[in-house]
Design a protein around this motif. Structure first.
Motif, PDB file in Angstrom:
ATOM      1  N   HIS A  12       0.815  -1.211   0.000  1.00  0.00           N
ATOM      2  CA  HIS A  12       0.000   0.000   0.000  1.00  0.00           C
ATOM      3  C   HIS A  12       0.851   1.264   0.000  1.00  0.00           C
ATOM      4  O   HIS A  12       0.317   2.372  -0.083  1.00  0.00           O
ATOM      5  N   ILE A  13       2.173   1.116   0.130  1.00  0.00           N
ATOM      6  CA  ILE A  13       3.054   2.271   0.012  1.00  0.00           C
ATOM      7  C   ILE A  13       3.612   2.397  -1.412  1.00  0.00           C
ATOM      8  O   ILE A  13       3.597   3.472  -2.002  1.00  0.00           O
ATOM      9  N   PHE A  14       4.078   1.269  -1.970  1.00  0.00           N
ATOM     10  CA  PHE A  14       4.753   1.313  -3.265  1.00  0.00           C
ATOM     11  C   PHE A  14       3.880   0.856  -4.441  1.00  0.00           C
ATOM     12  O   PHE A  14       4.201   1.155  -5.582  1.00  0.00           O
ATOM     13  N   TRP A  15       2.803   0.112  -4.148  1.00  0.00           N
ATOM     14  CA  TRP A  15       2.007  -0.419  -5.262  1.00  0.00           C
ATOM     15  C   TRP A  15       0.575  -0.628  -4.789  1.00  0.00           C
ATOM     16  O   TRP A  15       0.211  -1.691  -4.304  1.00  0.00           O
TER      17      TRP A  15
ATOM     18  N   GLU B  51       2.806   8.571   0.266  1.00  0.00           N
ATOM     19  CA  GLU B  51       2.935   7.545   1.301  1.00  0.00           C
ATOM     20  C   GLU B  51       4.369   7.431   1.809  1.00  0.00           C
ATOM     21  O   GLU B  51       4.596   7.225   3.003  1.00  0.00           O
ATOM     22  N   ILE B  52       5.323   7.558   0.899  1.00  0.00           N
ATOM     23  CA  ILE B  52       6.732   7.513   1.319  1.00  0.00           C
ATOM     24  C   ILE B  52       7.040   8.696   2.230  1.00  0.00           C
ATOM     25  O   ILE B  52       7.725   8.558   3.254  1.00  0.00           O
TER      26      ILE B  52
ATOM     27  N   THR C 107       2.125   7.122  -4.262  1.00  0.00           N
ATOM     28  CA  THR C 107       3.352   6.523  -3.737  1.00  0.00           C
ATOM     29  C   THR C 107       4.284   7.558  -3.099  1.00  0.00           C
ATOM     30  O   THR C 107       4.744   7.347  -1.967  1.00  0.00           O
TER      31      THR C 107
ATOM     32  N   ARG D   8      -1.247   5.731  -8.815  1.00  0.00           N
ATOM     33  CA  ARG D   8      -0.104   5.262  -8.029  1.00  0.00           C
ATOM     34  C   ARG D   8       1.060   6.247  -8.079  1.00  0.00           C
ATOM     35  O   ARG D   8       1.787   6.422  -7.095  1.00  0.00           O
TER      36      ARG D   8
END
Length: 362
Positions: free
Chosen positions: A235-238, A254-255, A251, A247
């Motif tokens: 759920h952070i990268f994809w 989220e990071i 992304t 996305r």
């Protein structure tokens, strides 16, 4: 009841007056013409203050430097105190009062023992000692086969059960929550003690130092990331089930959120504890300011207001000290719970039309 309240008031009054004497003495040592040095009082120091001790109540702490000389040679140097550093001739004070190598070069890492570090160790050590004492009682059956005995044991059990049931298990998956209870309880107790130490007239508030709160937040950050499940990282990268162009937007957000959460933890605790300390010093400092401007009579007059308000602030700071420890622990549990949670969602290979077909069929 009246007698008890009177004792509490007199105790807080004594602490308030002692605090003002403490920072007044420090200010006079640094600059006789300066009436009040607020930031100098809350700053970290190279000594540990003990009331009634020798050398003005100060125990000077070791200075340790990992530094590089002008020739590029790195070395580790340790001294008993700042005075010993200057007497060695290897370091001198610059215009800002900081220590620098005498013949050029620079300090790579300052590993010196400071007052805030001492109180950090004391807070964590006291939390450890009390936990070990309670654990030995539980091993003997006190609290397991029979009810807890004594005020200490009852208070300890109330706090521990509160952190376990209302903080850990309420915010972390019930299959995983108990493994994080020791960490969360240590954070709560250690931060509480560090916050409460700041109420002592001669003591320092370790959590009013950004390096201390940043270190605590960094530990929470590491535990959070190592607790992350595949769903958490997905759920952070994809993001499963969302278009690719979305996305690209989500992304980076989220990071960034991974780092803003511990940053908020560190700043919130630091700002609350520092502001409380500054407020008390500033209010008590009115006595010295009025004494310098208008004489002793005005100082006594404003002193009644300052000391009375400080007594109220002391009581408020006790509440805030415990509240901030609870908030830090609660948010740590929330962040860990979000990372350790197993999210229920459709498989990543599903397209939107497949999901729509299943919904219509059902």
């Amino acid at each position: 009841m009246v007698q008890t309240l009177r004792r509490v008031f007199l105790t807080l009054l004594f602490l308030s007056i002692s605090t003002s004497n403490t920072f007044a003495a420090d200010s006079s040592e640094q600059d006789e013409a300066q009436v009040l040095d607020v930031m100098g009082t809350v700053a970290d120091h190279d000594y540990f203050k003990v009331p009634g001790f020798i050398n003005g109540g100060k125990i000077y702490l070791p200075r340790i430097f990992y530094w590089e000389s002008a020739e590029g040679e790195s070395q580790l140097s340790a001294y008993l105190s700042t005075k010993s550093v200057l007497e060695s001739g290897e370091f001198v004070e610059n215009e800002e009062g900081a220590l620098v190598p005498a013949n050029g070069g620079h300090i790579i890492i300052d590993l010196s023992i400071t007052s805030h570090l001492i109180y950090f160790w004391m807070g964590m050590l006291l939390a450890l000692i009390l936990t070990v004492m309670a654990a030995r009682r539980y091993k003997r059956g006190i609290g397991r086969t029979v009810e807890p005995q004594g005020a200490f044991h009852n208070i300890f059990e109330v706090l521990f059960v509160f952190i376990r049931d209302d903080v850990a298990r309420d915010n972390i998956d019930h299959h995983k929550a108990d493994r994080y209870v020791p960490f969360l309880f240590t954070m709560f107790m250690g931060i509480s003690f560090m916050n409460l130490f700041g109420l002592l007239p001669w003591a320092a508030t370790a959590t009013a130092d950004l390096t201390v709160t940043a270190t605590l937040a960094f530990v929470t950050f590491l535990i959070t990331q190592f607790s992350g499940t595949k769903d958490y990282w997905a759920h952070i990268f994809w993001f499963p089930g969302v278009p690719t162009w979305v996305r690209v937007i989500l992304t980076p957000v989220e990071i960034l959120g991974m780092f803003t959460k511990p940053f908020a933890l560190a700043i919130r605790l630091f700002a609350n504890m520092l502001s409380g300390k500054i407020m008390i010093i500033a209010i008590l400092g009115l006595v010295f300011i009025f004494a310098d401007l208008f004489g002793a009579g005005a100082a006594y007059g404003v002193g009644i207001f300052s000391v009375s308000l400080t007594v109220v602030l002391y009581a408020l700071k006790v509440f805030v000290a415990l509240l901030q420890a609870y908030i830090f622990t609660l948010l740590s549990a929330v962040f860990i719970g979000m990372a350790a949670e197993d999210h229920a969602h459709a498989e990543e290979g599903y397209h939107t039309e497949h999901i729509a077909e299943e919904v219509s069929a059902n």
